[in-house]
Design a protein around this motif. Structure first.
Motif, PDB file in Angstrom:
ATOM      1  N   GLN B  38       0.805  -1.210   0.000  1.00 54.50           N
ATOM      2  CA  GLN B  38       0.000   0.000   0.000  1.00 54.50           C
ATOM      3  C   GLN B  38       0.836   1.256   0.000  1.00 54.50           C
ATOM      4  O   GLN B  38       0.359   2.323  -0.390  1.00 54.50           O
ATOM      5  CB  GLN B  38      -0.890  -0.007   1.240  1.00 54.50           C
ATOM      6  CG  GLN B  38      -2.033  -0.984   1.114  1.00 54.50           C
ATOM      7  CD  GLN B  38      -2.783  -1.105   2.418  1.00 54.50           C
ATOM      8  OE1 GLN B  38      -2.193  -1.103   3.479  1.00 54.50           O
ATOM      9  NE2 GLN B  38      -4.078  -1.222   2.342  1.00 54.50           N
ATOM     10  N   ASP B  39       2.053   1.111   0.460  1.00 56.53           N
ATOM     11  CA  ASP B  39       2.870   2.314   0.529  1.00 56.53           C
ATOM     12  C   ASP B  39       3.598   2.582  -0.778  1.00 56.53           C
ATOM     13  O   ASP B  39       4.432   3.479  -0.834  1.00 56.53           O
ATOM     14  CB  ASP B  39       3.888   2.156   1.662  1.00 56.53           C
ATOM     15  CG  ASP B  39       3.200   2.041   2.994  1.00 56.53           C
ATOM     16  OD1 ASP B  39       2.149   2.672   3.147  1.00 56.53           O
ATOM     17  OD2 ASP B  39       3.689   1.307   3.860  1.00 56.53           O
ATOM     18  N   TRP B  40       3.285   1.833  -1.728  1.00 50.64           N
ATOM     19  CA  TRP B  40       3.991   1.974  -2.996  1.00 50.64           C
ATOM     20  C   TRP B  40       3.065   2.573  -4.037  1.00 50.64           C
ATOM     21  O   TRP B  40       1.863   2.317  -4.037  1.00 50.64           O
ATOM     22  CB  TRP B  40       4.468   0.614  -3.497  1.00 50.64           C
ATOM     23  CG  TRP B  40       5.574   0.061  -2.666  1.00 50.64           C
ATOM     24  CD1 TRP B  40       5.455  -0.498  -1.439  1.00 50.64           C
ATOM     25  CD2 TRP B  40       6.954   0.045  -2.992  1.00 50.64           C
ATOM     26  NE1 TRP B  40       6.684  -0.871  -0.980  1.00 50.64           N
ATOM     27  CE2 TRP B  40       7.624  -0.554  -1.913  1.00 50.64           C
ATOM     28  CE3 TRP B  40       7.692   0.466  -4.090  1.00 50.64           C
ATOM     29  CZ2 TRP B  40       8.995  -0.729  -1.905  1.00 50.64           C
ATOM     30  CZ3 TRP B  40       9.052   0.276  -4.079  1.00 50.64           C
ATOM     31  CH2 TRP B  40       9.697  -0.304  -2.997  1.00 50.64           C
ATOM     32  N   ALA B  41       3.680   3.336  -4.926  1.00 51.27           N
ATOM     33  CA  ALA B  41       2.897   3.875  -6.020  1.00 51.27           C
ATOM     34  C   ALA B  41       3.786   3.943  -7.243  1.00 51.27           C
ATOM     35  O   ALA B  41       4.946   4.359  -7.150  1.00 51.27           O
ATOM     36  CB  ALA B  41       2.391   5.261  -5.671  1.00 51.27           C
ATOM     37  N   LYS B  75       7.541   4.764  -6.415  1.00 49.78           N
ATOM     38  CA  LYS B  75       7.982   5.536  -5.252  1.00 49.78           C
ATOM     39  C   LYS B  75       7.333   4.904  -4.037  1.00 49.78           C
ATOM     40  O   LYS B  75       6.232   4.323  -4.137  1.00 49.78           O
ATOM     41  CB  LYS B  75       7.614   7.001  -5.386  1.00 49.78           C
ATOM     42  CG  LYS B  75       6.150   7.287  -5.250  1.00 49.78           C
ATOM     43  CD  LYS B  75       5.892   8.772  -5.150  1.00 49.78           C
ATOM     44  CE  LYS B  75       4.393   9.013  -5.008  1.00 49.78           C
ATOM     45  NZ  LYS B  75       4.033  10.405  -5.014  1.00 49.78           N
ATOM     46  N   SER B  76       8.015   5.041  -2.950  1.00 46.76           N
ATOM     47  CA  SER B  76       7.477   4.394  -1.779  1.00 46.76           C
ATOM     48  C   SER B  76       8.001   5.063  -0.527  1.00 46.76           C
ATOM     49  O   SER B  76       9.010   5.759  -0.549  1.00 46.76           O
ATOM     50  CB  SER B  76       7.862   2.920  -1.767  1.00 46.76           C
ATOM     51  OG  SER B  76       7.503   2.350  -0.537  1.00 46.76           O
ATOM     52  N   THR B  77       7.300   4.811   0.533  1.00 45.91           N
ATOM     53  CA  THR B  77       7.756   5.309   1.815  1.00 45.91           C
ATOM     54  C   THR B  77       8.165   4.180   2.726  1.00 45.91           C
ATOM     55  O   THR B  77       8.586   4.422   3.843  1.00 45.91           O
ATOM     56  CB  THR B  77       6.625   6.087   2.500  1.00 45.91           C
ATOM     57  OG1 THR B  77       5.499   5.227   2.637  1.00 45.91           O
ATOM     58  CG2 THR B  77       6.233   7.294   1.701  1.00 45.91           C
ATOM     59  N   ASN B  78       8.019   2.977   2.238  1.00 38.48           N
ATOM     60  CA  ASN B  78       8.164   1.854   3.148  1.00 38.48           C
ATOM     61  C   ASN B  78       8.601   0.644   2.346  1.00 38.48           C
ATOM     62  O   ASN B  78       7.956   0.309   1.348  1.00 38.48           O
ATOM     63  CB  ASN B  78       6.791   1.590   3.776  1.00 38.48           C
ATOM     64  CG  ASN B  78       6.887   0.676   4.973  1.00 38.48           C
ATOM     65  OD1 ASN B  78       7.939   0.112   5.245  1.00 38.48           O
ATOM     66  ND2 ASN B  78       5.795   0.524   5.671  1.00 38.48           N
ATOM     67  N   PRO B  79       9.645   0.021   2.745  1.00 40.58           N
ATOM     68  CA  PRO B  79      10.042  -1.161   1.968  1.00 40.58           C
ATOM     69  C   PRO B  79       9.052  -2.304   2.093  1.00 40.58           C
ATOM     70  O   PRO B  79       9.084  -3.234   1.304  1.00 40.58           O
ATOM     71  CB  PRO B  79      11.397  -1.544   2.566  1.00 40.58           C
ATOM     72  CG  PRO B  79      11.456  -0.893   3.871  1.00 40.58           C
ATOM     73  CD  PRO B  79      10.592   0.310   3.819  1.00 40.58           C
ATOM     74  N   TYR B  80       8.203  -2.223   3.080  1.00 44.28           N
ATOM     75  CA  TYR B  80       7.174  -3.261   3.214  1.00 44.28           C
ATOM     76  C   TYR B  80       6.312  -3.276   1.959  1.00 44.28           C
ATOM     77  O   TYR B  80       5.872  -2.226   1.495  1.00 44.28           O
ATOM     78  CB  TYR B  80       6.337  -2.965   4.452  1.00 44.28           C
ATOM     79  CG  TYR B  80       5.147  -3.854   4.616  1.00 44.28           C
ATOM     80  CD1 TYR B  80       5.300  -5.173   5.009  1.00 44.28           C
ATOM     81  CD2 TYR B  80       3.876  -3.372   4.373  1.00 44.28           C
ATOM     82  CE1 TYR B  80       4.211  -5.976   5.165  1.00 44.28           C
ATOM     83  CE2 TYR B  80       2.777  -4.174   4.521  1.00 44.28           C
ATOM     84  CZ  TYR B  80       2.941  -5.479   4.917  1.00 44.28           C
ATOM     85  OH  TYR B  80       1.853  -6.300   5.067  1.00 44.28           O
TER      86      TYR B  80
END
Lengths: 1621, 204
Positions: B38-41, B75-80
């Motif tokens: 979910q943190d990825w786009a 882009k992401s904020t979290n490697p999860y």
């Protein structure tokens, strides 16, 4: 066939021959004679003669033939074995010389014949030979040639004389004839031979000859078979094989010749027949069928051996591969029949087997990419340099920093105990030194003294214990102790004697060597060594010494005497008993002899034997008593030998290096050269660590004393565990080169030995080199002698000692640099190290080591099995108590290590909290995207909503819910919703195969047939069918992707402006329409109206406005009461929060409002004069009615297509139905036609969304299992017949349990208030009840419970909740009807717009009525506008009937459920109704609703609505006409009472009376009360507020009529007033 | 979240679906898509792609080469929820029906650089022999409702699969700002290894 076998056969044949010789010797001779004769006849005899010959042979045919056969048989041998060229060896066979010589003779003759035949053949053959080379099938034929003959022969034999096989015979015979030596490497192929005979065959005699030969062969084969059968019998023949073989070969040679003469042996014989028994017998002899029985153990083991089970002895034996027992037995039996069969069996009597190599589990094969392999070979890869790890070694502590371990090797020096350059003197010196060392060592230990002391002590002890007065102990124990002491004394004495003797001999040797050395020095006149031995004499006290000596001897003697006495006593005892025995025996003997004399004759035999069972006992000899004198003598002798004589001085040798070495110039030449040689030599050491040289010492010259001092310390930094430490001694002679003298192996020090504490050790070494030197040096490995005559030779090898010390270094801070683990138990120690982890990671069993050990012992775990090694070690460690195993259990023992921040800090982290909440699927955060990386980027407000919700959970919100009861209900509903949602969340994570995998169902016949039928279908049918649209999964959707399409087609029976107006008034002037006494104002005249007027048409200009999610679209304006628009409106759809997931879409609560308005044009022209030049009209729209369709219905139905009844307010001021046929209130079918207005709509979504599939979670149930099975069966059957018809048998109640549906139906009392309203009119009561039910707010389950799950609440729950969907309404209504005494059923079917829904069916006297429980309306069965479109099943209180009629439209079906052909009932005769108890309460209790609360609510709603309307008109002033409002307020209760019927006219009149000068438009809205929001929405959708006439006034009245149980009926009257000027 | 430039890191992946080994099948094409958390786009490039049909090479290797490019930036904020590429391979069966030949998934490599991955492919098995036969006969073999299932663990326990074939992928991975945000995914021991690394998840 291997050669051996062949040999055997040959032998057999010979054998038979021999036997026959013996048997029918005579005949044979004649036959041989005959043969010779035949030979002669060969050239001349024709076939005719052959026959006669045969006949002539007659009786003796058999032996003759056999004889012949043996030879012919032999003939085939070389063909198999290939040509041989062994020289003939004179036979020494058993056949005897006579036989042999006869053969010899025959051979000679035959050879002559053969040469003739050969030449004849050679003449015939020439042409085909070259062809053979080219023959393509040669190879094949050759193989055939090699193997086939016997088979072919067999065939020929079977067919006997059959001509058809002549070819084969030819072939065979030709082969035979051709297999003669002239064709050296190969043989003519059969094909060739065949060709030869078929093509080039001319002379007749030849053919016949071949035939005979063939025949012979037949016989031969038979013979061969017999031979084989007899095979086992002829073992002794083996030893003469060779000779026989040769014989055979010879025989063949001559037989070839003989064949030519064998034409006369054709015989006609009856077909051979072997009886089955005989055959079986023969087979039994021939064949071996291994038995399946278990082989007894003794057969498998060597004689007299017991089976030995290694496993029991504790040796590890791997798991054997699984072999069935029978197979194993067969194999064993088979092996045992072989001779060395026992070699296959192990000690335990089983077949030897390796452990099972098969892995117990499959594994994936590696990637099979060939091209990659090629590439990887070519590609160069960078690899980091890897530190070398000794391959077989365990690297020490992978985690530890390398090189922290250090081994210090201190090499201080080297001493040669022998060296090639030793002179003789050196040798002696070395020997002396060695002896002296030994002496010193012995003296240091002084064992003799120790033993002497011990002896004394023991003696004393014996003395003490012998004195009984002093010992209070029991006699027994003392006796025992004394005995022990004595035996010990004996042992000690012996030991002491030997020690003393050794000491003495050592001293003697030292002195002897020293003497030798001295003599040598004198002899060679120079000294090489500084050794000097000094013997120091120590004076002793002669007397004391002597006394001691004597005392010692005496003591010894007395002891010995005692010993001997004991021995003597024992022997005496033995003697006595023996003597007694002997006497007894003697007596017996004598008695026997007497008896024997008396005995009768016949018994004598037996009795004679009796006296001799054992030997005659010898008469025992009494032992000799010991003589003291003898013993004394012995003791003294021994003492003299081993002990210092009394008075003799004690000699103490002292070795010193005080002597001087003769300088070089005084030495002879040889000695000088030796010394020089020594000087040239130097020695160094290499240090090898794990067989690799790590360092070496400096090269040091060899000293004259053959000592080398190094004094070097090597510090080895090690990575690997030291496996071996080796020093290599190298010697350099001059400049010539180095030789490896010897290797010294140093022990690896214990871990306790650290530098500084390590003692210097001397380690000996020796070399096996042989050196002979040309000087005085004695060399090494060569004999030399000290004697002048060279006798007494001595061979000495180079040897020496290295003094060194090896130890572990200590680090700077004093920590020894020792690897923590020793190599041997490395795994075990590491296991120890991790004992804590193991005990925690491992299962609970591991925590209790004792238990584990016990278990291991009980389960007989093989301790030698490598698999069990770690476990065993662990147990060993645990039980031996070497390690500390904690007795606590730690779950995540490494958790602390992994915690990188404290828990508080972690909880403070917003990001972490957000992540947690999201993973918990908390609704607010479920689809939270892109959680920021840093805490500071997360706003606090993110959590606000969530926290607020958490806080509010327990606080009842009264702001939104004006009514407190509603608030509690809402809260309750919320809780139920949450629990259900939680359940769904769990269920959502349970997947079925169908969720993940799309799989075609196995087609049944019908589907297959349909498919086949489809194949034949036309590609372009004349009447194309509509194809379903593609469905879209709601995943990649975003705002604006989904549109709601509303197609408005037409409407029927729109109310028109008051018909009275059509007569003389403007239709728009509704206020005027009521009564004619109010004159119409002229301003309201509009041109349109006047235009319409002549037609006498009542006018209405309706248009449709669709509002959805506050988006409004409207159609064009049509005209007339039956307008047709046929327009498509497109409304965008927005999902809440932009979440287009299925669950989110399901919970969309929005409704689609379809409002019908009348467009009214008002002329606002102020001045009539301007009429010609300008038009000033104002458009007003008057709300006529609406249709409300929830979005969820559209979502689940995908499309809504049909005609709907327009919800028209009961009072519509200024409008009336055009054809208001006033019919009496009967339930006739005609009535419905004019009952309401209808609109035809088509609503769908674009693109079509896939509706969420229902949750098929299997809920638990309290129903009978049989019933549940029956329901499943029933449903399956129904679904099979009519898949589209709804069939419901079980439902889920609020607590999530499956309940049988009929349990919901039970007569329940409606509120008394309703019953008493119309006591005499049951129909009115029914309607009132229906109205009451419809006043309970409608709330679809799908909205309340996201995920399609139909929860059925019981009627009391429903009334408490005051919310439910069609089912609850229907159930309640049905129950009421039942209690009213009606026949009522629940109808499950499809309706528009609801889709699958529940209606209620009642049976009146003659007809059926269908009730819509949500609206309270009822329809006759044949009402065309009945929203119920199909009927799936009927549910009564005690049964379920499924509609199995052809049609399902209520118009066309028969509702008579008693007809089994039309209705399939669930409970029938086979499954009778079990009398299920109801889930409904016994009685419904109704509280009277608080009237004051209702009034209060009424006021509040009015206030709020007024505020709202004012809000909606932000640009205009909103005036409220209070007078009008009060009028309306009075009117509303009236409406409620009459349910909106029949009040219109009066109402109008009244209104007009009061508000004469206002143009008035308005209508009452009626709704059930649930919440405020729907009311607001409804008011908004009418668009009343949209009037923007400047002087407009509004009136709004709210009336709430309370029904029992808090059911509230809300009336809202909205009106706009425009003052007429 | 924060309006002023939330901190993100970027992951740029390009490369190609190089080839496949399906010894029994021919004329295959493949589809790829990315599955991410979910943190990825995705910010640029294509998330999904469908390749051309390729035929077997006529040599011993019998490789099916697509060389189908992948190019996407996240882009992401979290490697999860690190992106995984999900591959599904389709091709005609004996009767010419388009059936699935394999599913497979692999994480986009974490460390920047060139990576080669060989993914073992598998297909869901029919639930019964009869189903197997009919699915074979009708050309409607069992398929995942959504190929993305193979990148997830949830619900997989109900499926049974059979392995068939391998697909080789090449990734060129570039990351930006990972280290700035505290994620160190630099290549482990060997700096700048070129060439194939052993496929993950395979028994060595």
């Amino acid at each position: 066939m291997n050669p051996k076998e062949e040999k055997m056969k040959i032998i057999t044949e010979e054998f038979i021959e021999n036997d026959e010789d013996a048997d029918v010797g005579r005949q044979k001779k004649t036959s041989k004679v005959q043969r010779q004769k035949r030979k002669k006849q060969l050239l001349t005899a024709g076939p005719q003669e052959m026959v006669s010959e045969k006949a002539h042979l007659g009786s003796r045919q058999e032996p003759g033939q056999q004889d012949l056969d043996t030879d012919t048989r032999l003939l085939s041998m070389p063909t198999r074995r290939g040509p041989r060229s062994l020289p003939p060896i004179p036979s020494a066979s058993r056949t005897g010389f006579a036989e042999f010589s006869m053969r010899e003779r025959m051979r000679e003759k035959l050879q002559a014949a053969r040469s003739k035949a050969e030449s004849a053949l050679l003449q015939e053959v020439p042409t085909p030979r070259p062809r053979r080379l080219r023959s393509p099938s040669e190879k094949e034929v050759e193989t055939e040639f090699g193997t086939e003959p016997s088979r072919e022969i067999q065939r020929t034999q079977q067919e006997d004389d059959s001509q058809s096989y002549s070819r084969v015979k030819f072939r065979d015979s030709v082969r035979k004839s051709k297999s003669k030596p002239p064709v050296p490497p190969g043989f003519p192929s059969a094909e060739e031979a065949y060709n030869f005979f078929t093509f080039n065959f001319d002379p007749e005699p030849e053919e016949s000859e071949e035939k005979t030969k063939a025949k012979n062969r037949d016989g031969a084969h038979q013979e061969e078979e017999e031979g084989e059968e007899e095979e086992p019998r002829v073992q002794e023949g083996v030893n003469k094989t060779d000779e026989e073989e040769l014989d055979g070969k010879d025989a063949m040679d001559f037989l070839l010749g003989l064949d030519r003469g064998a034409e006369d042996t054709v015989a006609v014989r009856p077909a051979d027949y072997e009886s089955v028994h005989v055959r079986l017998q023969m087979e039994k002899e021939l064949l071996f069928i291994p038995s399946r029985r278990t082989v007894p153990m003794y057969k498998k083991l060597p004689e007299n051996a017991q089976p030995r089970f290694l496993e029991d002895e504790g040796l590890y034996i791997g798991a054997r591969p699984e072999v069935p027992c029978t197979n194993q037995n067969i194999m064993e039996n088979r092996l045992l029949t072989q001779d060395p069969g026992r070699g296959w069996f192990g000690d335990d009597g089983r077949i030897l087997a390796l452990p099972n190599p098969i892995k117990p589990f499959p594994s994936r094969p590696p990637v099979l990419t060939q091209e990659q392999d090629i590439k990887t070979e070519l590609e160069t890869l960078y690899k980091k340099a890897v530190k070398y790890v000794y391959s077989s070694q365990h690297m020490i502590g992978y985690g530890d920093p390398p090189g922290s371990f250090q081994l210090d090797i201190d090499i201080s020096g080297l001493i040669f105990t022998h060296h090639p350059c030793f002179s003789r003197e050196h040798v002696l010196a070395a020997k002396l030194a060695q002896l002296y060392d030994q002496y010193l060592a012995r003296r240091q230990r002084n064992k003799a003294k120790f033993l002497t002391d011990k002896l004394h002590a023991l003696r004393n002890a014996v003395q003490m214990s012998l004195n009984p007065a002093k010992t209070p102990k029991s006699l027994n124990t003392t006796r025992k102790a004394i005995n022990e002491y004595k035996s010990e004394i004996r042992q000690t004495r012996k030991l002491r004697d030997t020690e003393q003797e050794k000491d003495r001999t050592l001293l003697k040797t030292i002195i002897k060597v020293w003497k030798e050395m001295k003599s040598l020095r004198e002899f060679q006149r120079f000294t090489n060594t500084p050794l000097k031995l000094v013997l120091r004499k120590e004076k002793v006290d002669q007397k004391a010494d002597e006394e001691a000596y004597e005392a010692e001897i005496q003591a010894e003697i007395s002891e010995l005497l005692e010993e001997h006495r004991e021995e003597y006593d024992q022997r005496m005892d033995g003697y006595r008993s023996a003597h007694q025995q002997w006497k007894a025996w003697k007596k017996a003997q004598r008695a026997k002899k007497k008896r024997k004399k008396q005995a009768v004759e016949e018994h004598s035999n037996e009795e004679m034997e009796e006296p001799y069972p054992g030997e005659d006992p010898v008469k025992p000899v009494p032992p000799e008593p010991t003589d003291r004198a003898v013993i004394e003598r012995q003791v003294r002798e021994r003492a003299a030998q081993s002990r210092r004589r009394p008075g003799e001085p004690m000699l103490v040798p002292e070795l010193s290096l005080a002597g001087s070495v003769t300088p070089n110039d005084q030495c002879p030449r040889v000695e000088v050269s030796r010394r020089e040689d020594v000087k040239r030599r130097s020695v160094y050491l290499k240090v090898l660590f794990n067989d690799k040289e790590v360092s070496r010492t400096d090269s040091r010259p060899l000293g004259a004393d053959f000592r080398v001092h190094f004094g070097q310390i090597f510090n080895l930094q090690i990575f690997n565990w030291p496996e071996s430490l080796t020093l290599q001694v190298y010697e350099t002679v001059g400049h010539s080169g180095t030789t490896l003298l010897a290797e010294v192996f140093l022990p690896v020090p214990e871990t306790t030995i650290v530098t500084g504490r390590a003692p210097l050790e001397e380690i000996e070494f020796s070399s096996n080199q042989h050196v002979t030197l040309d000087h005085e040096g004695v060399g090494s490995g060569v004999p030399f002698s000290f004697e002048a005559d060279g006798s007494n030779q001595l061979i000495l090898m180079t040897s020496g000692k290295v003094s060194n010390s090896v130890s572990w270094a200590t680090g700077e801070n004093g920590i020894p640099l020792i690897p923590p683990l020793s190599q041997q138990n490395i795994g075990f120690r590491s296991a120890l190290k991790r004992a804590d982890a193991i005990s925690s990671i491992g299962t609970s069993g591991l925590t209790d080591m004792k238990k584990l050990a016990k278990w291991a012992a009980e389960s007989k775990l093989d301790p030698n099995d490598p698999n069990n090694a770690p476990l065993m070690q662990l147990i060993l460690v645990a039980t031996s108590g070497e390690s500390y195993v904690p007795d606590f259990f730690r779950l995540e023992q490494l958790q602390q290590e992994f915690n990188f921040v404290s828990d508080e800090e972690l909880n403070r982290s917003r990001r972490f909290r957000l992540l947690c909440l999201r993973s918990q699927e908390v609704p607010e955060f479920r689809n939270y995207k892109q959680i920021p990386v840093y805490d500071r980027e997360i706003m606090e407000k993110v959590f606000q909503d969530y926290e607020k919700r958490l806080q509010d959970r327990n606080v009842i919100e009264t702001k939104d819910h004006i009514d407190t009861h509603r608030a509690t209900v809402a809260k309750y509903l919320q809780q139920v919703r949450e629990s259900v949602i939680n359940r769904f969340l769990i269920a959502k994570h349970h997947f079925l195969l169908a969720d993940l995998i799309v799989e075609e169902e196995v087609p049944n016949i019908s589907i297959l047939g349909l498919r086949l039928f489809k194949l034949a279908e036309q590609k372009r049918p004349l009447r194309p069918r509509r194809k379903g649209r593609k469905k879209v999964t709601a995943q990649n959707l975003s705002d604006g992707d989904i549109k709601l399409l509303v197609n408005i087609i037409r409407a029927y029976d729109i109310p028109v402006r008051k018909p009275t107006a059509s007569k003389f008034q403007q239709p728009s002037r509704s206020s005027r329409n009521f009564s004619e006494k109010h004159a119409a104002s002229p301003t309201t005249h509009s041109p349109t109206h006047s235009a319409d007027y002549p037609l006498g048409q009542v006018l209405v200009r309706p248009f449709v406005e669709v509002s959805f999610q506050r988006t409004i679209c409207h159609t064009t304006t049509a005209e007339g009461p039956n307008p047709s628009w046929n327009e498509e409106l497109e409304l965008p759809f927005r999902a809440p929060n932009g979440d287009y997931s299925t669950t989110s879409l399901q919970s969309v609560k929005d409704d689609v409002f379809i409002n019908i308005f009348d467009e009214v044009l008002y002329d606002v022209l102020e001045d009539d004069r301007e009429r010609g030049s300008g038009i000033h009209t104002r458009i007003e729209r008057h709300w006529l009615g609406c249709v409300k369709i929830p979005f969820s219905t559209i979502y689940f139905q995908a499309k809504i297509d049909g005609t709907f009844k327009i919800d028209i307010p009961p009072v519509l001021l200024g409008y009336s139905k055009e054809r208001s046929v006033i019919v009496e209130r009967g339930f006739d079918s005609v009535r419905s036609l004019s009952e309401g207005s209808y609109i035809t709509l088509f609503i769908t979504m674009e693109p079509q969304l896939v509706p969420g599939e229902s949750v098929r979670e299997k809920f638990d149930s309290q129903e009978d299992e049989k019933l549940l099975q029956a329901t499943e069966k029933f449903q399956a059957e129904c679904a099979l017949k009519f898949p589209n018809r709804q069939c419901l048998t079980t439902v889920i109640d609020l607590s999530g349990k499956t309940v049988f549906i009929t349990r919901y139906l039970k007569p329940l009392n409606p509120p008394q208030e309703l019953l008493s309203a119309y006591p005499n009119n049951p129909q009115a009561t029914a309607e009132l009840v229906a109205r009451y039910v419809s006043l309970i707010p409608f709330l679809p389950d799908t909205v309340s419970f996201a995920g399609l799950c139909d929860l059925w609440s019981t009627s009391d729950q429903f009334l408490d909740l005051l919310a439910g969907d069609e089912e609850e309404h229907a159930v309640l209504l049905c129950n009421y009807f039942l209690s009213l005494g009606k026949k009522a059923w629940l109808v499950m079917g499809n309706a528009i717009p609801e889709g699958p829904t529940a209606y209620v069916l009642t049976r009146e006297q003659s007809h059926y009525l269908i009730w819509n429980p949500c609206s309270g309306h009822f329809y006759g069965q044949f009402d065309t506008f009945c929203p119920l479109k199909s009927v799936g099943c009927l549910i009564g209180p005690d049964n379920i009937w499924f509609n199995i009629q052809r049609y399902d439209s209520p118009l066309r079906i028969n509702f008579d459920v008693t007809k089994p052909k039309l209705w399939k009932s669930f409970f029938s005769r086979s499954l009778p109704y079990p009398g299920l108890s109801s889930v409904q309460p016994e009685e419904l209790v109704y509280q009277r609703t608080d009237k004051t609360a209702a009034a209060e609510l009424q006021d509040r709603i009015e206030k709020i609505l007024k505020e709202k309307i004012m809000d909606w008109r932000p640009r205009h002033l909103t005036r409220w006409n209070r007078y009008c409002t009060s009028t309306l307020r009075h009117f509303l209760p009236l409406l409620e009472r009459s349910q909106g019927e029949d009040v219109e006219d009066n109402h109008r009149a009244e209104l007009l009376k009061q508000l004469g000068d206002y143009r008035f438009s308005g209508f009452p809205l009626h709704m059930p009360y649930s919440e405020l929001k729907p009311l607001i929405e409804a008011v908004y959708s009418t668009g009343v507020h949209n009037i923007d006439v400047p002087n407009v006034e509004f009136a709004l009245a709210v009336y709430i009529h309370p029904y029992p149980k808090n059911v509230l009926s809300v009336w809202i009257y909205v009106a706009s007033l425009i003052r007429n000027r | 979240m924060a309006a002023a430039g939330p901190s993100v890191f970027l992951l740029m992946v390009n490369g190609q679906v190089e080839s496949a080994q399906f010894p029994e099948y021919d004329d295959l094409y493949c589809k790829y898509c990315f599955v991410y958390g979910q943190d990825w786009a995705p910010t640029a490039g294509l998330e999904e792609g469908i390749s051309q049909i390729t035929s077997k090479s006529q040599d011993v290797r019998q490789a099916l080469v697509w060389n189908f490019p992948i190019d996407v930036t996240f882009k992401s904020t979290n490697p999860y929820g690190w992106p995984q590429i999900v591959l599904s391979v389709y091709g005609p069966d004996v009767f010419g029906n388009d059936v699935v030949r394999g599913y497979g998934a692999v994480h986009v490599p974490f460390s920047p650089g060139r990576h080669k991955r060989t993914i073992p492919m598998f297909v869901p098995e029919s639930t019964s022999k009869l189903q197997k036969f009919t699915s074979w006969f009708m050309g409607r073999r069992p398929e995942y409702t959504d190929p993305k299932v193979v990148a997830q663990g949830e619900g997989r326990e109900v499926t049974r699969v059979r392995s068939q074939g391998f697909v080789t992928l090449l990734f060129n991975v570039v990351t930006k700002d990972m280290r700035k945000l505290g994620y160190d995914t630099g290549p482990p021991d060997t700096q700048g290894v070129l060439g194939p690394s052993p496929p993950p998840g395979l028994p060595r």
